[in-house]
Design a protein around this motif. Structure first.
Motif, mmCIF file in Angstrom:
data_model
loop_
_atom_site.group_PDB
_atom_site.id
_atom_site.type_symbol
_atom_site.label_atom_id
_atom_site.label_comp_id
_atom_site.label_asym_id
_atom_site.label_seq_id
_atom_site.Cartn_x
_atom_site.Cartn_y
_atom_site.Cartn_z
ATOM 1 N N MET A 51 -27.476 16.061 -8.242
ATOM 2 C CA MET A 51 -26.793 16.384 -6.874
ATOM 3 C C MET A 51 -27.465 15.635 -5.789
ATOM 4 S SD MET A 51 -25.791 20.466 -7.611
ATOM 5 C CE MET A 51 -24.990 20.670 -5.934
ATOM 6 N N GLY A 52 -26.788 14.938 -4.654
ATOM 7 C CA GLY A 52 -27.159 14.297 -3.746
ATOM 8 C C GLY A 52 -27.793 12.877 -3.989
ATOM 9 N N ASP A 66 -13.226 21.179 -8.338
ATOM 10 C CA ASP A 66 -13.992 20.663 -7.421
ATOM 11 C C ASP A 66 -12.953 20.827 -6.002
ATOM 12 O OD1 ASP A 66 -15.956 19.912 -5.718
ATOM 13 O OD2 ASP A 66 -15.983 17.984 -6.383
ATOM 14 N N ARG A 74 -21.144 12.839 1.315
ATOM 15 C CA ARG A 74 -22.074 13.252 2.428
ATOM 16 C C ARG A 74 -22.047 12.365 3.449
ATOM 17 N NH1 ARG A 74 -23.922 15.513 -2.280
ATOM 18 N NH2 ARG A 74 -24.931 17.672 -2.165
ATOM 19 N N GLU A 79 -16.564 13.761 -10.554
ATOM 20 C CA GLU A 79 -16.968 14.966 -11.337
ATOM 21 C C GLU A 79 -16.387 14.949 -12.666
ATOM 22 O OE1 GLU A 79 -19.286 16.679 -9.855
ATOM 23 O OE2 GLU A 79 -19.302 16.330 -7.774
ATOM 24 N N LEU A 118 -22.416 14.465 -13.096
ATOM 25 C CA LEU A 118 -23.689 15.236 -13.406
ATOM 26 C C LEU A 118 -23.868 15.088 -15.175
ATOM 27 C CD1 LEU A 118 -23.516 18.556 -11.567
ATOM 28 C CD2 LEU A 118 -24.863 16.528 -10.986
ATOM 29 N N ASP A 156 -26.765 20.370 -16.388
ATOM 30 C CA ASP A 156 -26.350 21.518 -15.504
ATOM 31 C C ASP A 156 -27.820 22.174 -14.801
ATOM 32 O OD1 ASP A 156 -27.385 23.099 -17.482
ATOM 33 O OD2 ASP A 156 -25.438 24.060 -18.152
ATOM 34 N N ILE A 215 -31.794 19.867 -11.865
ATOM 35 C CA ILE A 215 -30.920 20.895 -10.857
ATOM 36 C C ILE A 215 -31.701 21.982 -10.996
ATOM 37 C CG2 ILE A 215 -28.835 21.776 -10.088
ATOM 38 C CD1 ILE A 215 -27.557 19.224 -11.187
ATOM 39 N N LYS A 217 -31.681 25.793 -9.678
ATOM 40 C CA LYS A 217 -30.800 27.042 -8.994
ATOM 41 C C LYS A 217 -31.710 27.872 -8.402
ATOM 42 C CE LYS A 217 -26.499 29.461 -9.646
ATOM 43 N NZ LYS A 217 -25.668 29.943 -10.385
ATOM 44 N N GLU A 245 -23.120 25.092 -2.967
ATOM 45 C CA GLU A 245 -24.315 23.846 -3.092
ATOM 46 C C GLU A 245 -25.472 24.119 -2.489
ATOM 47 O OE1 GLU A 245 -20.739 23.691 -2.436
ATOM 48 O OE2 GLU A 245 -20.592 22.608 -4.256
ATOM 49 N N TYR A 286 -28.560 24.904 -4.910
ATOM 50 C CA TYR A 286 -28.947 24.020 -5.903
ATOM 51 C C TYR A 286 -29.924 22.987 -5.241
ATOM 52 C CZ TYR A 286 -25.272 25.558 -8.865
ATOM 53 O OH TYR A 286 -24.418 26.596 -9.564
ATOM 54 N N SER A 291 -32.069 19.125 -5.987
ATOM 55 C CA SER A 291 -32.505 18.070 -7.105
ATOM 56 C C SER A 291 -33.887 18.027 -7.118
ATOM 57 C CB SER A 291 -31.659 16.940 -6.744
ATOM 58 O OG SER A 291 -30.463 17.002 -6.930
#
Length: 376
Positions: free
Chosen positions: A196-197, A226, A237, A269, A297, A300, A336, A338, A356, A359, A361
């Motif tokens: 992510m990111g 999504d 972003r 996604e 991704l 997970d 990732i 969480k 989001e 989470y 990274s």
């Protein structure tokens, strides 16, 4: 040849003496030494403002003195229609790995900087006085395509560089800069994954924008799950966004693609697609002349593979990881993490859309030991 030389491993250094410029060295591959050594004269340094340094020598052709470049002599190329490109732009690096036969258009792709007449100072960028913005463009097969207007020269330059990295196979500098856009020649199914990111969606939106500006018929797809920015909207972003066709769990993806009549497909996604939908995509490529870009991704927050991503690893022509740094250090983020209510979470449902902020990274070290400021 009359030049002094020395052998270093699998390369040969040849000394070039110049009263005007001083002494220089040129390199050739050891396998070419025998041929170069048969040259009866001396190799000398040649320089012209704006063209850099190269190596030349004089030979007799039909009792007439003729000048030849060392790189052309190595390839034994008399025809001016065939060019020899120095991949790293260094005319003194005449090793085989740095030389390639190209035509005029391919040779022009691998150049540095803008033309001296450029007012923007950037290759592929022109200032539009009418709009008070910078226009990004690319020339392909002598046709100029506008890539759009941008507020800053940096944004316009980036867009032009991305386009060259994708559509100019010999634009070495751009491919080295835009490494996450560079493609394997002939790839039809490309899977780009990252944490992510990492900029996956930004990559997708900028690339799809370029294809559209090049008059290609494109189609963007996104899974219904999504809907962070609204149904059927892909947004990065950095602010790029585009409408897309929505994929539901029971959607026949191959049917959507076929009906669209598109030649280039972008799927965001992709990890949220079903296994059957990935198989539909793979099967469709056997019968259609398509290029499909999949972004998503790989794993997970439990570090388990998404089933669809795992299937893409099996069937994609090109697999590329878009890398980014850990949220807590300079190491590469590979997982990732969480964190919910100050507690790291390693179990539970695979998907939690709209959360989001939970989470991070991270690298493997911070995955198991996140900083105390985030946990309690």
């Amino acid at each position: 040849m009359k030049n002094t030389y020395r052998i270093i491993g699998d390369t040969v250094e040849i000394l070039l003496r110049s009263k005007k410029y001083g002494n220089f060295l040129t390199n050739i591959s050891l396998g070419d030494l025998e041929k170069v050594n048969q040259f009866k004269g001396s190799w000398y340094l040649w320089h012209r403002e704006g063209d850099g340094y190269y190596v030349k020598g004089n030979i007799n052709v039909n009792n007439k003195k003729t000048t030849i470049f060392l790189h052309r002599y190595i390839f034994d190329l008399p025809s001016v229609e065939i060019h020899i490109d120095h991949i790293d732009h260094n005319g003194l690096n005449n090793t085989r790995g740095n030389l390639r036969e190209v035509n005029h258009f391919e040779n022009s792709q691998n150049r540095t900087g803008a033309y001296s007449t450029s007012k923007s100072g950037q290759r592929g960028v022109a200032y539009s006085k009418l709009h008070d913005k910078y226009e990004s463009y690319i020339n392909i097969n002598y046709i100029k395509y506008s890539l759009g207007l941008f507020k800053t020269v940096e944004e316009a330059s980036e867009m032009a560089s991305i386009a060259r990295a994708v559509f100019m196979t010999h634009a070495t500098d751009d491919q080295n800069i835009c490494i996450y856009y560079k493609e394997d020649k002939g790839s039809k199914l490309i899977f780009r994954h990252g944490v992510m990111g990492s900029g996956k969606t930004d990559n997708l939106l900028k690339l799809s924008h370029i294809y559209k500006r090049l008059k290609k018929n494109i189609c963007l797809l996104t899974p219904h799950i999504d809907n962070r920015f609204g149904d059927g909207l892909i947004k990065s972003r950095s602010g790029w966004e585009s409408k897309a066709e929505i994929i539901y769990p029971d959607t026949d993806v191959s049917s959507i693609i076929t009906k669209s009549g598109s030649e280039v497909i972008f799927i965001d996604e992709v990890n949220f697609l079903t296994m059957n939908q990935i198989k539909q995509i793979s099967y469709l490529l056997e019968f259609k002349k398509l290029k499909i870009y999949c972004y998503g991704l790989l794993k997970d927050f439990k570090n388990d593979f998404f089933a669809s991503s795992l299937e893409l690893l099996r069937c994609a022509d090109q697999i590329q990881e878009i890398k980014s740094n850990c949220s807590y250090c300079e190491n590469v983020a590979s997982r990732i993490l969480k964190i919910k209510n100050g507690t790291p979470v390693y179990k539970g449902d695979q998907v939690e859309i709209g959360a989001e902020d939970l989470y991070r990274s991270v690298c493997i070290s911070h995955y198991h030991n996140p900083p105390s400021k985030d946990v309690g």
